[in-house]
Design an enzyme around this catalytic site. Structure first.
Site, PDB file in Angstrom:
ATOM      1  N   GLU A  45       0.828  -1.203   0.000  1.00  0.00           N
ATOM      2  CA  GLU A  45       0.000   0.000   0.000  1.00  0.00           C
ATOM      3  C   GLU A  45       0.868   1.260   0.000  1.00  0.00           C
ATOM      4  O   GLU A  45       1.848   1.368   0.731  1.00  0.00           O
ATOM      5  CB  GLU A  45      -0.893  -0.020   1.244  1.00  0.00           C
ATOM      6  CG  GLU A  45      -1.934   1.079   1.304  1.00  0.00           C
ATOM      7  CD  GLU A  45      -2.897   0.901   2.479  1.00  0.00           C
ATOM      8  OE1 GLU A  45      -3.905   1.609   2.514  1.00  0.00           O
ATOM      9  OE2 GLU A  45      -2.641   0.031   3.347  1.00  0.00           O
ATOM     10  N   LYS A 114      -9.272   3.227  -2.625  1.00  0.00           N
ATOM     11  CA  LYS A 114      -9.615   2.447  -1.434  1.00  0.00           C
ATOM     12  C   LYS A 114     -11.017   2.814  -0.950  1.00  0.00           C
ATOM     13  O   LYS A 114     -11.386   3.989  -0.923  1.00  0.00           O
ATOM     14  CB  LYS A 114      -8.585   2.713  -0.333  1.00  0.00           C
ATOM     15  CG  LYS A 114      -8.669   1.781   0.869  1.00  0.00           C
ATOM     16  CD  LYS A 114      -7.480   2.008   1.803  1.00  0.00           C
ATOM     17  CE  LYS A 114      -7.481   1.042   2.977  1.00  0.00           C
ATOM     18  NZ  LYS A 114      -6.282   1.231   3.844  1.00  0.00           N
ATOM     19  N   CYS A 175      -5.799  -3.359   1.810  1.00  0.00           N
ATOM     20  CA  CYS A 175      -5.564  -3.466   3.248  1.00  0.00           C
ATOM     21  C   CYS A 175      -6.845  -3.652   4.069  1.00  0.00           C
ATOM     22  O   CYS A 175      -7.372  -4.750   4.132  1.00  0.00           O
ATOM     23  CB  CYS A 175      -4.784  -2.243   3.743  1.00  0.00           C
ATOM     24  SG  CYS A 175      -3.949  -2.545   5.338  1.00  0.00           S
ATOM     25  N   SER A 356      20.551  -1.271  33.822  1.00  0.00           N
ATOM     26  CA  SER A 356      20.419  -1.303  35.279  1.00  0.00           C
ATOM     27  C   SER A 356      20.597  -2.696  35.867  1.00  0.00           C
ATOM     28  O   SER A 356      20.746  -2.839  37.075  1.00  0.00           O
ATOM     29  CB  SER A 356      19.044  -0.772  35.678  1.00  0.00           C
ATOM     30  OG  SER A 356      18.023  -1.686  35.274  1.00  0.00           O
TER      31      SER A 356
END
Length: 701
Positions: A45, A114, A175, A356
């Protein structure tokens, strides 16, 4: 016979607004597809400009440059004699659409806009694009003059159409349309379309790949057909990592699978399929349900065949079993690929991590080590692009990485910033892990800096704050913790900027953060402390998943130092030690365990629970472990802490998105950051429910 078709789909590591690079990757994918005999190539896309352009989509420059690239593609000899399906924004009648541009031999066959926008979670497509609201309708689109010269077309079809070649019919989805309850492939399949394409920009999220696979296999198991998915891959310039997974399915079975996590910029997936398999499937399973009463799809005739006349001996692809990664493998691979893209595109020379010795920073260190493994594997496999990028990052054109530990020493600096409140155990964990992964390790003490800042405060106010353990108030205690945390952030950036300079090497380092999604959800970190970094690869991952990931690293990379990390209780080590031992733990400070916090986070974000609804759900989920009053106390404490600390989300380090209950204010979780922290009506409802339940069950005090 003309019944077998060879098709290619791909995953491309496109970068927003990198028009030259994007064009080169598109052409390379087409070249590979043709070399494998494909007659149709599908790309991801918005591949020409990159999916993550955001408000750059509103700029006319973006569309101008897209048309310039499209012209280059049309004119390239590489794109001849193959149908090419590329993605870009197109403005039609002054409305901007997210489109597929499908062309063949310098002729644009169709511009397909789309129809279903992705507009939740991480996506804001309706901010930049309008959906095409005319199903099965095609209009005339007048091409810009720069394209008319190339195509010799004044106008081309624009809308919801399908391509009818000499031997089959091809229809597009884009999509989110696949995820829609009324996906276009349903109507197209009922009207005889045999090949469905889907150009996607679907991001990685833990345990998400199976959703895509299930959607695609179910799309073709109901009514038959071939389904091709292309997907973006890599870091497009933001928090998301697009994980590829290009695939081809037929009649409910996957026949070709692309990589999910790799450092290859171009991944082409090709399959040869027999169209008679689709027709036989539909004739057996779907007849007579292929009757179609709606308006038929708009067919555009294409004088081209995907199949060859003589293909009897051309082998077709058989179904394969999809190989899913475990969550621990996904954490090892996805954020590692994201970090590599970010590093090679940032112009920096490596990473610096305040290590850490706890679960979170150790997980971040392991992800960097995994990245070094992937780089070495890619170089050994002959990936010239990765080799070139590594040489540029380390400023050595003769360098070829072979050993992940050696590469880690070049790219990664870890720093243990001790104070009088630090334990010997965490110092040892940090030192031992750094030695096993090969990072350049620094030990330093921050007490002098802390005393200097407190000295300035004392000169101005005449007061010297004390920890609670030494008789101080809660305000003093919190302020003293925060001073230590914020000094670590300042030192992290100082060493990131100058440590390579001090060693006589060029460049600077990106500072990595290591706050997990559960701590961000609760706000259990200091604003502008060492969680404030350039990027955070674990900011969307839960504590429980990170603990499992560390065990995976022990097994996968033989990092035995992690066993001590996992055995120790999570602690910030910001309060005084008691007889040399840690007296402060994260879960005690938060008033709940990390596993409880993960449940609460999912209820808050995914189930959209307010305080009262959350209490009602937890009343049933936790009834065997806690009383109603205890559950109510945890819910109230969470919402008080969440609302008090929500402001921290406005400054949270950009984090790799991996969990769908992330509180990331910047994209994913659009909630206020200034609350009435009393939650008066909400908490009264909870109290009323607690009283009623305890009265009915006799569990009250």
């Amino acid at each position: 016979m003309g019944r077998k078709v060879t098709l290619s789909t791909c995953s491309l590591n496109q970068w927003s607004l990198d028009f030259d690079g994007n064009c080169a990757r598109i052409l390379k994918s087409i070249e590979i597809a043709k070399s494998k005999g494909s007659k149709y190539r599908l790309g991801p896309e918005l591949e020409i400009c990159g999916y993550g352009c955001a408000d750059h989509f509103l700029e006319s420059d973006t569309q101008l440059h897209c048309f310039q690239v499209l012209r280059d593609l049309l004119e390239s000899p590489v794109t001849q004699d193959i149908i090419c399906d590329v993605g870009m924004p197109v403005m039609h009648r002054n409305v901007r659409y997210n489109c597929r541009v499908i062309f063949l031999n310098k002729k644009i066959l169709l511009i397909r806009p789309k129809m279903a926008m992705a507009n939740n979670g991480n996506y804001r497509e309706l901010r930049w694009f309008s959906p095409w609201t005319k199903p099965r309708h095609v209009e005339e689109y007048f091409l810009p003059r720069r394209l008319q010269v190339v195509t010799e077309q004044e106008s081309v079809p624009f809308g919801d159409g399908v391509l009818a070649t000499k031997d089959t019919c091809i229809g597009s989805e884009i999509c989110a349309e696949l995820w829609s309850p009324r996906s276009p492939h349903i109507d197209m399949g009922l009207d005889g379309v045999e090949i469905f394409t889907n150009a996607s920009a679907s991001h990685h999220q833990l345990r998400k790949a199976d959703q895509r696979v299930n959607l695609i296999t179910s799309a073709t198991s109901k009514s038959g057909g071939v389904y091709m998915l292309a997907n973006q891959k890599g870091c497009d310039g933001d928090r998301l990592y697009y994980d590829g997974c290009a695939m081809i399915a037929v009649n409910g079975n996957i026949t070709a699978q692309g990589t999910q996590f790799s450092l290859d910029d171009v991944d082409v997936v090709t399959a040869t399929l027999d169209l008679e398999d689709v027709r036989s499937y539909r004739g057996y399973y779907c007849h007579p349900h292929m009757e179609y009463e709606s308006k038929p799809v708009h067919r555009l005739k294409v004088n081209f065949s995907l199949s060859d006349a003589e293909d009897t001996y051309l082998p077709s692809h058989e179904p394969i079993e999809w190989r899913f990664h475990t969550a621990e493998e996904e954490i090892s691979l996805g954020p590692a690929c994201w970090l590599w893209d970010y590093l090679r595109r940032s112009g920096q020379a490596g990473f610096l991590l305040p290590l850490s010795g706890g679960v979170d920073s150790s997980s971040t260190a392991c992800i960097v080590f995994s990245m070094c493994h992937l780089i070495c594997e890619a170089v050994q496999a002959g990936n010239a692009q990765v080799l070139s990028d590594v040489q540029r990052v380390v400023s050595d054109v003769s360098y070829s990485p072979q050993d992940p530990r050696e590469l880690c020493g070049r790219l990664f600096t870890t720093c243990y910033m001790a104070s009088q409140n630090s334990s010997q155990e965490t110092c040892a964990c940090s030192r031992d892990l750094a030695a096993q992964i090969g990072s350049t390790h620094i030990n330093l003490n921050i007490d002098m800096a802390v005393k200097g800042i407190l000295g300035i405060f004392s000169v101005v106010t005449g007061k010297w704050p004390q920890f609670r353990a030494n008789g101080g108030s809660s305000r003093e205690n919190l302020a003293l913790q925060n001073v230590q945390a914020r000094i670590r952030m300042v030192l992290a950036y100082l060493f990131a900027q100058l440590s390579l300079w001090a060693r006589g090497k060029p460049g600077g380092l990106l500072v990595l953060g290591s706050a997990n999604v559960d701590e961000s959800l609760m706000g259990y970190f200091t604003k502008y402390d060492c969680s404030s970094a350039d990027i955070n690869p674990i900011g969307g991952i839960s504590k429980s998943d990170l603990q499992s990931f560390l065990q995976y690293c022990v097994d996968r990379f033989q990092l035995t130092a992690l066993k001590s990390v996992m055995a120790a209780p999570p602690t910030a080590e910001l309060e005084p030690l008691c007889d040399g031992k840690v007296s402060q733990t994260d879960e005690a400070d938060m008033g709940m365990t990390y596993s409880e916090l993960s449940v609460i986070g999912r209820l808050r974000k995914i189930s959209m629970c307010g305080p009262y609804n959350m209490f009602c759900k937890l009343l049933h989920m936790w009834r065997d472990a806690m009383s109603p009053s205890e559950i109510a106390a945890k819910v109230k404490r969470f919402f008080r802490m969440y609302s008090v600390n929500r402001h921290k989300m406005t400054t949270v380090t950009p984090a790799y998105h991996a969990e769908n209950y992330s509180p990331d204010d910047n994209r994913f979780d659009l909630r206020p950051f200034l609350y009435n922290t009393d939650w008066s009506l909400q908490f009264r409802c909870i109290d009323s429910e607690v009283s009623q339940v305890e009265a009915e069950t006799g569990t009250g005090n």
